[in-house]
Design a protein around this motif. Structure first.
Motif, short mmCIF file in Angstrom:
data_model
loop_
_atom_site.label_atom_id
_atom_site.label_comp_id
_atom_site.label_asym_id
_atom_site.label_seq_id
_atom_site.Cartn_x
_atom_site.Cartn_y
_atom_site.Cartn_z
N GLU B 5 0.78 -1.08 0.31
CA GLU B 5 -0.43 -0.35 0.23
C GLU B 5 1.15 1.45 -0.05
O GLU B 5 1.37 1.70 0.79
CB GLU B 5 -0.29 -0.24 1.81
N ARG B 6 0.46 2.20 -0.47
CA ARG B 6 1.12 3.31 -1.26
C ARG B 6 2.70 3.64 -0.54
O ARG B 6 3.15 4.37 0.10
CB ARG B 6 0.70 3.97 -0.43
N LEU B 7 3.53 2.02 -1.23
CA LEU B 7 5.11 1.79 -0.38
C LEU B 7 6.09 3.31 -1.19
O LEU B 7 5.89 3.76 -2.34
CB LEU B 7 5.42 1.04 -0.95
N THR B 8 6.39 3.60 -0.46
CA THR B 8 7.71 4.82 -0.76
C THR B 8 8.79 5.33 -0.43
O THR B 8 8.52 4.90 0.77
CB THR B 8 7.21 5.95 -0.21
N LYS B 9 9.82 4.43 -0.77
CA LYS B 9 11.35 4.92 -0.36
C LYS B 9 12.11 5.89 -1.53
O LYS B 9 12.30 4.98 -1.87
CB LYS B 9 11.36 2.82 -0.96
N LEU B 20 3.82 3.06 -4.73
CA LEU B 20 2.96 2.21 -5.35
C LEU B 20 2.99 1.00 -4.24
O LEU B 20 2.05 0.84 -3.34
CB LEU B 20 4.14 1.46 -5.32
N SER B 21 1.24 0.49 -5.30
CA SER B 21 0.57 -0.04 -4.18
C SER B 21 0.42 -1.18 -5.82
O SER B 21 -0.10 -1.27 -6.74
CB SER B 21 -0.66 0.49 -4.46
N LEU B 22 0.29 -2.66 -4.87
CA LEU B 22 -0.72 -3.92 -5.41
C LEU B 22 -1.01 -4.78 -4.69
O LEU B 22 -0.44 -4.56 -3.36
CB LEU B 22 1.80 -4.30 -5.56
N GLY B 34 10.17 -3.39 -15.31
CA GLY B 34 11.17 -2.21 -15.16
C GLY B 34 12.26 -2.82 -15.82
O GLY B 34 12.53 -3.40 -15.69
N HIS B 35 12.45 -1.32 -16.37
CA HIS B 35 13.86 -1.17 -16.60
C HIS B 35 14.96 -1.51 -15.31
O HIS B 35 15.03 -1.27 -14.59
CB HIS B 35 13.85 -0.29 -17.72
N ASN B 36 16.04 -1.10 -15.92
CA ASN B 36 17.29 -1.34 -15.04
C ASN B 36 16.82 -0.31 -13.35
O ASN B 36 16.77 0.66 -14.27
CB ASN B 36 18.35 -1.53 -15.00
N GLY B 37 17.21 -0.16 -12.34
CA GLY B 37 16.68 1.13 -11.96
C GLY B 37 15.79 1.73 -11.59
O GLY B 37 15.30 2.33 -11.29
N ALA B 38 14.34 0.98 -11.95
CA ALA B 38 13.24 1.37 -12.28
C ALA B 38 12.50 1.34 -10.57
O ALA B 38 11.57 1.39 -10.49
CB ALA B 38 12.68 0.12 -13.27
N GLY B 39 13.03 -0.14 -10.03
CA GLY B 39 12.32 0.32 -8.10
C GLY B 39 12.40 -1.58 -7.63
O GLY B 39 12.12 -1.76 -6.74
N ARG B 209 7.28 4.20 -10.39
CA ARG B 209 6.49 4.21 -10.11
C ARG B 209 5.90 3.28 -11.22
O ARG B 209 5.62 3.35 -11.94
CB ARG B 209 5.63 5.91 -10.29
N LEU B 210 4.49 2.65 -10.84
CA LEU B 210 3.82 1.76 -11.20
C LEU B 210 2.60 2.74 -12.76
O LEU B 210 2.02 3.48 -12.31
CB LEU B 210 2.64 1.00 -10.22
N VAL B 211 3.17 2.23 -13.89
CA VAL B 211 2.31 2.51 -14.38
C VAL B 211 1.36 1.72 -15.53
O VAL B 211 0.49 2.20 -15.45
CB VAL B 211 3.59 2.66 -15.51
N LYS B 212 1.47 0.72 -15.14
CA LYS B 212 -0.06 -0.46 -15.33
C LYS B 212 0.81 -2.07 -14.41
O LYS B 212 1.35 -1.98 -14.46
CB LYS B 212 0.75 -0.46 -17.00
N ALA B 213 -0.46 -2.31 -14.17
CA ALA B 213 -1.07 -3.07 -13.26
C ALA B 213 -2.28 -4.07 -13.79
O ALA B 213 -3.40 -3.63 -13.76
CB ALA B 213 -0.93 -3.28 -12.12
#
Lengths: 532, 235
Positions: B5-9, B20-22, B34-39, B209-213
């Motif tokens: 839930e709304r993860l931020t680091k 980020l939420s999943l 995601g690409h390298n270094g995307a998180g 950031r989550l762009v699609k899920a």
């Protein structure tokens, strides 16, 4: 290329001074300066000061009776002892076992350049320790008798010859250990055994030489003539410091030949040792039922497995396992005599013998400091304890417990020996036992706190966390400093309280600090570990 | 099974994961691309309690990771992108260490070790020190150590890197089987073909950031996952 490799090695050794691993960022400039000042104080003021005092007490006396060469011979001998002690334990690892072997060998770097950089690393470490003896030796001589161009040039060459000899010793031991360990199953034990054997022989000769040296100083002129006549090589060596060109040239050539021999040996064997996995046969897996361990038991067992599988770790952090009981036996044999001599020397300060024995054991405790580098040794596998369902407190307690076990068992034997050796009241004997055991607990917790506060998690050579990290240095020198404060305070004012009260007071202080540190470890220390 | 839930680091000034939420449900194989270094690695490490995050919450089977990390960790297994295992141990000693930590009875662990080591053809090397293992062998050992305690949730960071084709195939089967039994898997990968064939759901992350899920169909529609991914990356 060579300088790039050296810079890489130096940055690893001094990384802790520039980078705060706990906060994952560079240290501030004042913090960097403070760390370097601390290092310089230890090396220059503490160790350098000690050898400057020794040099001052020997130099004038020996030079005035015409045996200045003996002064240089004795001090160079000390420099070799200290330099070898500082570099010999880790020469095998430094030369052959770096984790970046594959990376460096895959890069367009000549193998000889890699070897040269590794040898220079061994050289610098040995030279750093030798320098704390040799520099005061030379400076005191030049200060008292004048520095001419000849004595300065020969003095510099003496420094290079002695440090070169230390490096030759360290490299050869590293090579022998490497050759043997490739063919043996219990490599770590064999390495420890070989190194201890080497050190044993080395120190046996040294201590024998010590008595000889004392006698030599008393009758410097007579023995000077005898040494000159029968062991001319030693005489000639000592003459280097006095500015003898011929002696300097001869020993310089000898050193160059020795270095060339070591270079040849290392370059011919480097690849086969550093790259090959060894020639031991594959261990066949036989399925068997193992007894289930508790969480704590599993973690403790893991710590012991790491300890017993790593010769470098055993030698640098566990030597007390042997040395502490050895002192116990020595106390049984000579303790009463020693106490009598000390008590006679400090009349008016009763039970000084007991206090000094406690001090010796406090200092010896520093030879078992497994907890201090234990978190650093997790290195890249730190994710394992952090992702497993165990609390950070349990992880830290398991690391602390290993040091307690390794330190308390031999220490218990030795305190009993110490109690037998110490003359006087039963209360003093009992308190000697109590304070030493409480100190051992305090020191173990102190090491664990340092381990949490000053971890070095990113290293390519395990020597960095085991031997060269600021944390390990702080554990070692902090222990020595505290032991010195303990004895000096007694001799200065503490004796007025009496030994019983003085020992009881310090026992309470050590116990209280140990409890506070343990509380810190369980709470804030555990949080710090989780955040690494 | 796993709610992020709304993860931020953040690392210093940089936001590695941003709000980020999943939600990964039982029975799902959830891919994370995601690409390298995307998180991706930061998210996975935060979800298993290795990294402490700044904001948000992570819930494993109803328990907050912040409130009771040990209870959460008991229900999950993690395989990192680079299997830096205890090189001073032998393979079997490492597996027994993990089994001890999870309190697996002797007979059960013996059976599981036999089953998975035989399957991944590592039995003959179990007595060898891990320092003598190849990257692929270490990866297989990490897989066995994850499956040995039968976790509800398995998180893996690039699990197929270093595995030979046969081991990769076996791992995919193990993953499917695990989820069919009610478990869940959340893993990152750069191999989009694998993700497309294997995953029930997929999430795409870009600059933290989550762009699609969503389900594979929802995310890719009629295109290939590769096309969708490259399109999103180009935006």
């Amino acid at each position: 290329m060579f300088w790039i490799l050296l810079k890489k090695q130096a940055s690893e050794v001094f990384k802790g001074y520039f980078y705060d691993a706990k906060k994952n960022r560079m240290r501030s400039v004042p913090a960097i300066i403070a760390w370097f000042v601390f290092f310089i104080v230890i090396m220059v003021v503490f160790l350098g000061g000690m050898f400057t005092t020794l040099a001052l007490s020997l130099c004038a006396g020996l030079v005035s009776v015409g045996v200045g060469w003996l002064y240089f011979l004795l001090m160079s001998g000390l420099a070799v002892v200290l330099g070898a002690f500082g570099s010999i334990f880790n020469s095998y690892t430094s030369l052959y076992l770096s984790k970046d072997n594959d990376l460096l060998l895959s890069l367009p770097i000549p193998v000889r350049t890699i070897i040269a950089a590794r040898i220079v690393n061994v050289y610098l470490l040995g030279a750093m320790y030798s320098a704390v003896v040799l520099l005061p030796t030379l400076i005191v001589y030049w200060g008292l008798f004048g520095a001419t161009a000849r004595t300065v040039i020969c003095g510099i060459l003496l420094f290079l010859i002695v440090t070169g000899f230390v490096m030759v010793l360290a490299c050869l031991l590293g090579w022998v250990v490497a050759k043997l360990s490739r063919r043996l199953k219990n490599k770590s034990y064999i390495t420890v055994l070989l190194t201890l054997l080497f050190i044993g022989v080395y120190y046996f000769c040294y201590f024998k030489a010590n008595a000889f040296i004392r006698e030599l100083i008393l009758h410097a002129e007579i023995y000077g003539a005898k040494v000159k006549g029968k062991a001319y090589a030693f005489y000639l060596f000592g003459r280097i410091g006095e500015g003898d060109w011929v002696a300097t040239a001869i020993y310089f050539v000898v050193m160059v030949v020795l270095l060339a021999a070591v270079w040849t040996v290392l370059t011919r064997s480097f690849l086969s040792i550093a790259v090959a996995g060894g020639t031991t046969t594959k261990v066949r897996y036989v399925e068997k039922t193992v007894k289930r361990k508790s969480e704590f038991g599993a973690l403790l067992s893991k710590e012991f497995t790491r300890f017993t599988s790593n010769a470098n770790y055993m030698l640098n952090s566990g030597l007390g396992i042997l040395m502490i009981p050895a002192l116990g036996v020595l106390l049984l044999l000579k303790g009463r005599e020693l106490c009598a001599v000390i008590n006679d020397a400090f009349t008016g300060r009763p039970d000084s013998g007991a206090i000094l024995i406690c001090t010796m054991l406090f200092m010896l405790a520093s030879m078992t400091d497994t907890a201090a580098p234990s978190i650093s040794l997790e290195g890249k596998s730190l994710w394992i304890p952090q992702s497993l369902p165990v609390t950070a407190k349990t992880v830290l307690r398991s690391k602390l417990s290993m040091q307690l076990i390794l330190l308390m068992i031999p220490m218990t034997f030795t305190v009993i020996c110490a109690a037998v050796a110490v003359p006087g009241m039963v209360a003093v004997k009992l308190l000697v036992c109590c304070i030493i055991l409480v100190f051992a607990v305090f020191y173990s917790v102190w090491c664990m706190v340092i381990g949490v506060r000053m971890p070095v998690l990113h290293w390519t050579n395990e020597t960095a966390p085991i031997k060269q990290s600021g944390g390990v240095m702080l554990a070692l020198f902090g222990d020595w400093g505290l032991a010195i404060v303990f004895v000096i305070l007694y001799l200065a004012v503490g004796y007025k309280l009496g030994a019983v009260a003085y020992l009881a007071l310090w026992t309470v202080v050590f116990a209280a600090i140990a409890l506070l540190l343990l509380r810190w470890l369980d709470t804030r220390g555990a949080k710090a570990f989780e955040a690494l | 099974m796993l709610i992020i839930e709304r993860l931020t680091k953040t690392y210093g000034e940089k936001k590695a994961v941003d709000d980020l939420s999943l939600h990964i449900r039982p029975g799902e194989i959830y891919g994370f691309i995601g690409h390298n270094g995307a998180g991706k690695t930061t998210t996975l490490k935060s979800a298993v309690g290795i990294l402490q995050f700044d904001e948000g919450n992570i819930i494993v089977n109803g328990t907050s990771l912040k409130d009771d990390p040990v209870k959460c960790k008991r229900q999950l297994a993690y395989i990192p992108d680079n299997p830096d295992l205890y090189e001073f141990m032998s393979g079997i000693k490492y597996l027994n260490f993990i089994a001890d930590i999870f309190g697996i009875p002797s007979d059960v662990r013996q059976e599981k070790i036999r089953e998975y080591a035989d399957l991944l053809e590592l039995t003959g090397d179990l007595a060898q020190p891990i320092s003598a293992y190849s990257h692929g062998m270490k990866q297989k050992l990490a897989v066995i150590s994850a499956w040995i305690h039968d976790p509800a949730l398995i998180l893996m960071d690039e699990p197929f890197v270093g595995l030979d084709p046969k081991a990769s195939h076996l791992l995919k089967e193990m993953m499917r089987e695990h989820c069919d039994k009610g478990g869940a898997i959340f893993f990152s990968t750069h191999v989009l073909e694998v993700a497309e064939k294997l995953c029930d759901k997929v999430a795409i992350i870009k600059q933290g950031r989550l762009v699609k899920a969503g389900t594979m169909e929802e995310v890719k529609g009629d295109d290939s996952l590769e096309e969708v991914f490259l399109e999103l990356e180009a935006e």
